[in-house]
Motif scaffolding. Sequence first.
Motif, PDB file in Angstrom:
ATOM      1  N   UNK A 267      54.580  91.002  22.667  1.00 45.52           N
ATOM      2  CA  UNK A 267      54.215  91.733  23.885  1.00 45.52           C
ATOM      3  C   UNK A 267      54.307  93.232  23.689  1.00 45.52           C
ATOM      4  N   UNK A 268      55.312  93.673  22.935  1.00 46.46           N
ATOM      5  CA  UNK A 268      55.537  95.104  22.733  1.00 46.46           C
ATOM      6  C   UNK A 268      54.528  95.725  21.779  1.00 46.46           C
ATOM      7  N   UNK A 269      54.247  95.044  20.658  1.00 43.96           N
ATOM      8  CA  UNK A 269      53.451  95.654  19.597  1.00 43.96           C
ATOM      9  C   UNK A 269      52.015  95.137  19.518  1.00 43.96           C
ATOM     10  N   UNK A 270      51.730  93.984  20.127  1.00 46.87           N
ATOM     11  CA  UNK A 270      50.391  93.400  20.023  1.00 46.87           C
ATOM     12  C   UNK A 270      49.888  92.919  21.379  1.00 46.87           C
ATOM     13  N   UNK A 271      49.774  93.814  22.348  1.00 42.33           N
ATOM     14  CA  UNK A 271      49.359  93.392  23.693  1.00 42.33           C
ATOM     15  C   UNK A 271      47.957  92.780  23.743  1.00 42.33           C
ATOM     16  N   UNK A 272      47.080  93.151  22.791  1.00 38.45           N
ATOM     17  CA  UNK A 272      45.706  92.646  22.809  1.00 38.45           C
ATOM     18  C   UNK A 272      45.536  91.350  22.013  1.00 38.45           C
ATOM     19  N   UNK A 273      46.569  90.938  21.290  1.00 38.51           N
ATOM     20  CA  UNK A 273      46.435  89.742  20.446  1.00 38.51           C
ATOM     21  C   UNK A 273      47.667  88.844  20.516  1.00 38.51           C
ATOM     22  N   UNK A 274      48.514  89.063  21.509  1.00 39.65           N
ATOM     23  CA  UNK A 274      49.816  88.397  21.606  1.00 39.65           C
ATOM     24  C   UNK A 274      49.744  86.898  21.850  1.00 39.65           C
ATOM     25  N   UNK A 275      48.564  86.392  22.213  1.00 45.35           N
ATOM     26  CA  UNK A 275      48.457  84.977  22.580  1.00 45.35           C
ATOM     27  C   UNK A 275      48.666  84.028  21.410  1.00 45.35           C
ATOM     28  N   UNK A 276      48.447  84.517  20.172  1.00 37.70           N
ATOM     29  CA  UNK A 276      48.610  83.634  19.016  1.00 37.70           C
ATOM     30  C   UNK A 276      48.908  84.470  17.773  1.00 37.70           C
ATOM     31  N   UNK A 277      49.724  83.913  16.894  1.00 39.46           N
ATOM     32  CA  UNK A 277      50.081  84.617  15.657  1.00 39.46           C
ATOM     33  C   UNK A 277      48.852  84.968  14.823  1.00 39.46           C
ATOM     34  N   UNK A 278      47.865  84.065  14.768  1.00 40.27           N
ATOM     35  CA  UNK A 278      46.705  84.341  13.919  1.00 40.27           C
ATOM     36  C   UNK A 278      46.003  85.621  14.363  1.00 40.27           C
ATOM     37  N   UNK A 279      45.913  85.830  15.684  1.00 37.45           N
ATOM     38  CA  UNK A 279      45.239  87.018  16.208  1.00 37.45           C
ATOM     39  C   UNK A 279      46.065  88.275  15.945  1.00 37.45           C
ATOM     40  N   UNK A 280      47.394  88.150  16.009  1.00 35.97           N
ATOM     41  CA  UNK A 280      48.260  89.280  15.703  1.00 35.97           C
ATOM     42  C   UNK A 280      48.107  89.683  14.243  1.00 35.97           C
ATOM     43  N   UNK A 281      48.046  88.689  13.349  1.00 34.14           N
ATOM     44  CA  UNK A 281      47.820  88.984  11.933  1.00 34.14           C
ATOM     45  C   UNK A 281      46.450  89.619  11.720  1.00 34.14           C
ATOM     46  N   UNK A 282      45.464  89.112  12.430  1.00 31.08           N
ATOM     47  CA  UNK A 282      44.118  89.651  12.325  1.00 31.08           C
ATOM     48  C   UNK A 282      44.094  91.130  12.705  1.00 31.08           C
ATOM     49  N   UNK A 283      44.737  91.460  13.817  1.00 29.97           N
ATOM     50  CA  UNK A 283      44.752  92.841  14.282  1.00 29.97           C
ATOM     51  C   UNK A 283      45.596  93.723  13.373  1.00 29.97           C
ATOM     52  N   UNK A 284      46.772  93.236  12.997  1.00 25.74           N
ATOM     53  CA  UNK A 284      47.694  94.060  12.209  1.00 25.74           C
ATOM     54  C   UNK A 284      47.180  94.321  10.796  1.00 25.74           C
ATOM     55  N   UNK A 285      46.360  93.422  10.275  1.00 24.86           N
ATOM     56  CA  UNK A 285      45.858  93.597   8.914  1.00 24.86           C
ATOM     57  C   UNK A 285      45.098  94.910   8.743  1.00 24.86           C
ATOM     58  N   UNK A 286      44.472  95.391   9.816  1.00 17.02           N
ATOM     59  CA  UNK A 286      43.770  96.677   9.718  1.00 17.02           C
ATOM     60  C   UNK A 286      44.743  97.825   9.453  1.00 17.02           C
ATOM     61  N   UNK A 287      45.990  97.682   9.906  1.00 24.07           N
ATOM     62  CA  UNK A 287      46.995  98.721   9.662  1.00 24.07           C
ATOM     63  C   UNK A 287      47.428  98.762   8.204  1.00 24.07           C
ATOM     64  N   UNK A 288      47.185  97.677   7.466  1.00 25.90           N
ATOM     65  CA  UNK A 288      47.533  97.623   6.052  1.00 25.90           C
ATOM     66  C   UNK A 288      46.403  98.111   5.151  1.00 25.90           C
ATOM     67  N   UNK A 289      45.253  98.425   5.744  1.00 31.21           N
ATOM     68  CA  UNK A 289      44.067  98.767   4.976  1.00 31.21           C
ATOM     69  C   UNK A 289      43.877 100.268   4.803  1.00 31.21           C
ATOM     70  N   UNK A 290      43.214 100.628   3.711  1.00 37.06           N
ATOM     71  CA  UNK A 290      42.692 101.978   3.553  1.00 37.06           C
ATOM     72  C   UNK A 290      41.565 102.164   4.572  1.00 37.06           C
ATOM     73  N   UNK A 291      41.144 103.408   4.830  1.00 42.98           N
ATOM     74  CA  UNK A 291      40.147 103.648   5.882  1.00 42.98           C
ATOM     75  C   UNK A 291      38.871 102.813   5.766  1.00 42.98           C
TER      76      UNK A 291
END
Length: 353
Positions: A267-291
């Motif tokens: 809820x705190x860090x992934x308000x747009x993808x909090x419904x499922x872990x897969x979506x949180x990983x999907x969103x967060x993976x962009x933070x691990x990427x180069x531009x």
Amino acid sequence: VVTIDGVEKRLKEVLEYYIEPAEQEHSVKEQLAEITPKSIDPISIKVIDPASGSGHILVEAYDLLKLIYQSQGHRERDIPKLILENNIFGLDIDDRAEQLTGFALIMKARQDDRRIFERGIHLNICAFQNSDDLDLDQLWQALNLNSAWQAGSHIDMFGHTQADLGAEATDSRYALIQELVVKFKDAKAFGSLISVDHSHETTLFDLKNVLKDLVINGDSLQKASAEKFLPIVEQAWILSQRYDAVIANPPYMGGGGMNANLKAFAKKYFPDSKSDLFAMFMEHSFNLLKPNGFNAQVNMQSWMFLSSYEKLREKLLESKTIMTMAHLGARAFGQISGEVVQTTTFVIQNNYI
């Protein structure tokens, strides 16, 4: 050009699933040309699976990286060590997954280099470890990174040596260690969803090497503390880097399966993808990427349709570019636990064209 069984072929000719880029408008071609490098040093390519499991994705990445090295004319016997030490990274919350991934990669490398076990390779594969049993001041004192506590510490009325209270001001590593101890208290629960600032990469790399040296050459206190803290620093270093490709089949878990801590974290860090872990990983993976890096995943299709992911879809369409997508639907994995998993697989670039 790469040599396969004595025959020279263009790299894309030997890739079974290679997809030719679609024809684009002139303005799009110009944008693509601006972000496409004229040449790439294979050693600089970084690929991570943030939920590596048994390591099958990274084994496939090894094969492709091997072809890229061959196409650049590297010596065959050098390629396995170069790939394992420079290109491939993996994380998981399960200690057994780390072992399986490491074993799979080493066996893959041994097919190409029978002396791989003699090369002293350290894999960039980690199972997350919690920091909840670490005491910051005791750790700082025991590591004695700057020798300050010997010269500048003081004794309390009961004869106990106290930590250097000015450490924050005199050594930036104190603040970083403090941050890591706090950040990774629940690492086994949150795993790769934990964020580490990219600005820490160099400091973490240097600290990692210092701790490795202390494990071998430190005094008894330093050795014990360095062995305990090194896994925390290694996992932080991997998370601090930015990658050319994040490739994953992330874990699937809806809100009903999450404990209170994970729900609060989502809820705190992934308000747009909090419904499922897969979506949180999907969103967060962009933070691990180069531009201009690529987020390649196979996951559940629900993010494409459900209203709970509407903001996530808008964010993707407004700030990223879907390069390829195969909407697989049911039975791509067969039946799992009696349920049919509806899936989609995609490659999304971390920019907007």
